[in-house]
Write a protein that holds these residues in place. Structure first.
Motif, PDB file in Angstrom:
ATOM      1  N   LEU A  59     -34.610  -0.714 136.234  1.00 31.40           N
ATOM      2  CA  LEU A  59     -35.442  -0.523 137.238  1.00 31.40           C
ATOM      3  C   LEU A  59     -36.404   0.642 137.192  1.00 31.40           C
ATOM      4  CD1 LEU A  59     -33.206  -1.821 140.537  1.00 31.40           C
ATOM      5  CD2 LEU A  59     -35.443  -2.972 139.459  1.00 31.40           C
ATOM      6  N   GLU A  60     -36.953   0.837 136.064  1.00 29.58           N
ATOM      7  CA  GLU A  60     -37.698   1.987 135.829  1.00 29.58           C
ATOM      8  C   GLU A  60     -38.983   1.458 135.267  1.00 29.58           C
ATOM      9  OE1 GLU A  60     -37.009   5.078 136.316  1.00 29.58           O
ATOM     10  OE2 GLU A  60     -34.836   4.490 136.359  1.00 29.58           O
ATOM     11  N   PRO A  61     -40.365   1.701 136.233  1.00 26.60           N
ATOM     12  CA  PRO A  61     -41.498   1.336 135.949  1.00 26.60           C
ATOM     13  C   PRO A  61     -42.194   1.949 134.870  1.00 26.60           C
ATOM     14  CG  PRO A  61     -41.079   1.482 138.347  1.00 26.60           C
ATOM     15  CD  PRO A  61     -39.890   2.107 137.995  1.00 26.60           C
ATOM     16  N   LEU A  62     -41.616   3.048 134.719  1.00 25.28           N
ATOM     17  CA  LEU A  62     -42.314   3.977 133.491  1.00 25.28           C
ATOM     18  C   LEU A  62     -41.248   4.421 132.844  1.00 25.28           C
ATOM     19  CD1 LEU A  62     -44.827   5.224 132.245  1.00 25.28           C
ATOM     20  CD2 LEU A  62     -44.514   7.077 133.995  1.00 25.28           C
ATOM     21  N   ALA A  63     -40.592   4.064 131.691  1.00 21.58           N
ATOM     22  CA  ALA A  63     -39.805   4.353 131.032  1.00 21.58           C
ATOM     23  C   ALA A  63     -39.745   5.742 130.132  1.00 21.58           C
ATOM     24  CB  ALA A  63     -39.301   3.327 129.803  1.00 21.58           C
ATOM     25  N   ARG A  64     -38.730   6.650 130.193  1.00 16.89           N
ATOM     26  CA  ARG A  64     -38.634   7.799 129.378  1.00 16.89           C
ATOM     27  C   ARG A  64     -38.899   7.502 127.929  1.00 16.89           C
ATOM     28  NH1 ARG A  64     -35.240   8.219 133.452  1.00 16.89           N
ATOM     29  NH2 ARG A  64     -35.546   9.937 134.975  1.00 16.89           N
ATOM     30  N   PRO A  65     -39.263   8.647 127.053  1.00 18.08           N
ATOM     31  CA  PRO A  65     -39.070   8.318 125.590  1.00 18.08           C
ATOM     32  C   PRO A  65     -37.779   7.764 125.228  1.00 18.08           C
ATOM     33  CG  PRO A  65     -40.197  10.409 126.162  1.00 18.08           C
ATOM     34  CD  PRO A  65     -39.512   9.917 127.521  1.00 18.08           C
ATOM     35  N   ARG A  66     -37.956   7.086 123.960  1.00 18.40           N
ATOM     36  CA  ARG A  66     -36.499   6.724 123.772  1.00 18.40           C
ATOM     37  C   ARG A  66     -35.417   7.774 123.134  1.00 18.40           C
ATOM     38  NH1 ARG A  66     -32.312   5.809 122.707  1.00 18.40           N
ATOM     39  NH2 ARG A  66     -31.279   4.351 121.134  1.00 18.40           N
ATOM     40  N   PHE A  67     -36.026   8.649 122.439  1.00 23.81           N
ATOM     41  CA  PHE A  67     -35.426   9.844 122.102  1.00 23.81           C
ATOM     42  C   PHE A  67     -36.114  11.164 122.113  1.00 23.81           C
ATOM     43  CE2 PHE A  67     -32.538   7.053 119.397  1.00 23.81           C
ATOM     44  CZ  PHE A  67     -31.336   7.705 119.860  1.00 23.81           C
ATOM     45  N   ARG A  68     -35.834  12.222 122.659  1.00 21.60           N
ATOM     46  CA  ARG A  68     -36.498  13.656 122.499  1.00 21.60           C
ATOM     47  C   ARG A  68     -35.242  14.414 122.162  1.00 21.60           C
ATOM     48  NH1 ARG A  68     -37.051  18.328 125.890  1.00 21.60           N
ATOM     49  NH2 ARG A  68     -39.217  19.241 125.667  1.00 21.60           N
ATOM     50  N   VAL A  69     -35.282  14.994 120.829  1.00 19.47           N
ATOM     51  CA  VAL A  69     -34.255  15.981 120.278  1.00 19.47           C
ATOM     52  C   VAL A  69     -34.889  17.257 120.040  1.00 19.47           C
ATOM     53  CG1 VAL A  69     -32.700  16.160 118.201  1.00 19.47           C
ATOM     54  CG2 VAL A  69     -33.597  13.774 118.892  1.00 19.47           C
ATOM     55  N   THR A  70     -34.020  18.178 120.476  1.00 21.64           N
ATOM     56  CA  THR A  70     -34.715  19.565 120.594  1.00 21.64           C
ATOM     57  C   THR A  70     -33.529  20.448 119.850  1.00 21.64           C
ATOM     58  OG1 THR A  70     -35.446  19.622 122.964  1.00 21.64           O
ATOM     59  CG2 THR A  70     -35.257  21.613 122.136  1.00 21.64           C
ATOM     60  N   GLY A  71     -34.303  21.224 118.949  1.00 23.01           N
ATOM     61  CA  GLY A  71     -33.644  22.256 118.120  1.00 23.01           C
ATOM     62  C   GLY A  71     -34.095  23.477 117.943  1.00 23.01           C
ATOM     63  N   SER A  72     -33.795  24.097 117.056  1.00 24.44           N
ATOM     64  CA  SER A  72     -34.013  25.667 116.988  1.00 24.44           C
ATOM     65  C   SER A  72     -35.381  25.900 116.444  1.00 24.44           C
ATOM     66  CB  SER A  72     -33.148  26.688 116.174  1.00 24.44           C
ATOM     67  OG  SER A  72     -32.902  26.020 115.006  1.00 24.44           O
ATOM     68  N   SER A 118     -36.016  -0.119 131.374  1.00 20.68           N
ATOM     69  CA  SER A 118     -37.081  -1.113 131.383  1.00 20.68           C
ATOM     70  C   SER A 118     -37.494  -1.691 132.937  1.00 20.68           C
ATOM     71  CB  SER A 118     -36.579  -2.446 130.871  1.00 20.68           C
ATOM     72  OG  SER A 118     -35.224  -2.851 131.457  1.00 20.68           O
ATOM     73  N   TRP A 119     -38.286  -2.426 133.279  1.00 15.57           N
ATOM     74  CA  TRP A 119     -38.638  -2.846 134.659  1.00 15.57           C
ATOM     75  C   TRP A 119     -38.139  -4.107 134.655  1.00 15.57           C
ATOM     76  CZ3 TRP A 119     -38.964  -1.538 139.460  1.00 15.57           C
ATOM     77  CH2 TRP A 119     -39.585  -2.395 140.270  1.00 15.57           C
ATOM     78  N   LYS A 120     -37.060  -4.596 135.237  1.00 13.98           N
ATOM     79  CA  LYS A 120     -36.503  -6.177 135.330  1.00 13.98           C
ATOM     80  C   LYS A 120     -36.093  -6.190 137.068  1.00 13.98           C
ATOM     81  CE  LYS A 120     -34.979  -6.362 130.752  1.00 13.98           C
ATOM     82  NZ  LYS A 120     -33.713  -6.594 129.954  1.00 13.98           N
ATOM     83  N   PRO A 121     -37.031  -6.663 137.827  1.00 11.13           N
ATOM     84  CA  PRO A 121     -36.720  -6.584 139.348  1.00 11.13           C
ATOM     85  C   PRO A 121     -35.790  -7.564 139.573  1.00 11.13           C
ATOM     86  CG  PRO A 121     -39.043  -6.612 138.966  1.00 11.13           C
ATOM     87  CD  PRO A 121     -38.421  -6.645 137.624  1.00 11.13           C
TER      88      PRO A 121
END
Length: 297
Positions: A241-254, A162-165
């Motif tokens: 302190l993240e103005p642009l947040a990453r995805p909540r989850f990224r799960v990679t499988g076969s 999140s962005w919380k200065p």
């Protein structure tokens, strides 16, 4: 911990900040098996709020005052600054109460072991509050993995950013990591717990902490890598302190990947006064409005 249907569990809610008011109080009110008999908070403003929301409860400043005012208390729900969880849980167990404590349960493993033994000696339950195991995003990952839709899972990226200065709570600004301060204790405990629940036991093989704010004593960015015995690697990130947040989850499988953006809306809905029984319908309405706006766009 059980009680006959005509006698709900007499509960003291210790702390009435955001956690007590938004996470615990609505759930305790919703479940007829519990009775909020007392609320303990030192803040006069929060005492006034507790009296408005729990007019039948005894509202006092401390756990000790609550124990004296309501001798029949059976359960303490602790939602106070992190460093106080251990001492308050110790006092509650010594008084014969069962205990539910917010995460972080305690600030170090030695204190946790002391509490565990105290609970065993007292014959009482001692339980961390596992609310974030039931977030919609976590349940969506579990459903996809259990159904085999991703094949063999290889790696997971889990982030709450999140962005919380500025930091609004004084104790969060002033508490060093040894006192339970910092984003790893605050958010990281939930994310690490989720990773272990979803993908099994593991150990941290790398951790990186950064303190970017000059007016705080602890880190505001945390990155942890966990190698699970199942073969999955989890990359866990927490930051405020993240103005642009990453995805909540990224799960990679076969067989594919799952990406989830955004977070479970229940915290915001409870904060708005939506009762637990209405959260699912309110969340569905939010999704419908978002879909309608997307369609119009």
């Amino acid at each position: 911990m059980s009680a006959p249907p005509d006698r709900p569990i007499s509960t003291v809610l210790v702390g009435f900040g955001h956690g007590g008011r938004v996470f615990h109080a609505p759930l305790l009110r919703h479940d007829p098996r519990f009775d909020v008999a007392a609320v303990a908070t030192r803040s006069e403003a929060r005492q006034d709020a507790a009296r408005r929301e729990h007019p039948e409860a005894v509202v006092v400043g401390t756990l000790g005052e609550a124990l004296r005012a309501v001798p029949a208390l059976e359960l303490a729900v602790i939602t106070t600054p992190n460093a106080t969880h251990g001492p308050l849980a110790t006092a509650a167990l010594a008084a014969g109460l069962h205990v539910v404590a917010d995460k972080p349960f305690v600030v170090d493993a030695e204190e946790g072991e002391r509490l565990r033994h105290a609970a065993l000696r007292a014959g009482r339950l001692l339980v961390p509050f596992h609310n974030r195991r039931w977030d919609g995003d976590v349940l969506a990952v579990r459903a996809a993995v259990d159904a085999g839709r991703l094949g063999t899972v290889r790696s997971v990226e889990s982030a709450v950013e999140s962005w919380k200065p500025t930091v609004g709570k004084a104790w969060k600004r002033e508490a060093a990591p040894a006192a339970g301060g910092g984003v790893l204790h605050d958010l990281g405990t939930h994310l690490i717990d989720q990773a272990l629940v979803l993908f099994g036991p593991g150990e941290a093989v790398f951790a990186q902490l950064h303190r970017n704010r000059e007016d705080t004593a602890a880190e505001d960015t945390a990155f942890v890598v966990i190698e699970h015995a199942s073969g999955v690697t989890s990359h866990v990130r927490a930051g405020t302190l993240e103005p642009l947040a990453r995805p909540r989850f990224r799960v990679t499988g076969s067989a594919g990947s799952l990406v989830i953006t955004g977070t479970d809306p229940q915290e915001a809905l409870l904060d708005q006064g939506v009762p637990p029984a209405g959260v699912a319908a309110a969340a569905a309405a939010c999704r419908a409005r978002a879909a309608a706006c997307s369609a119009r766009a």
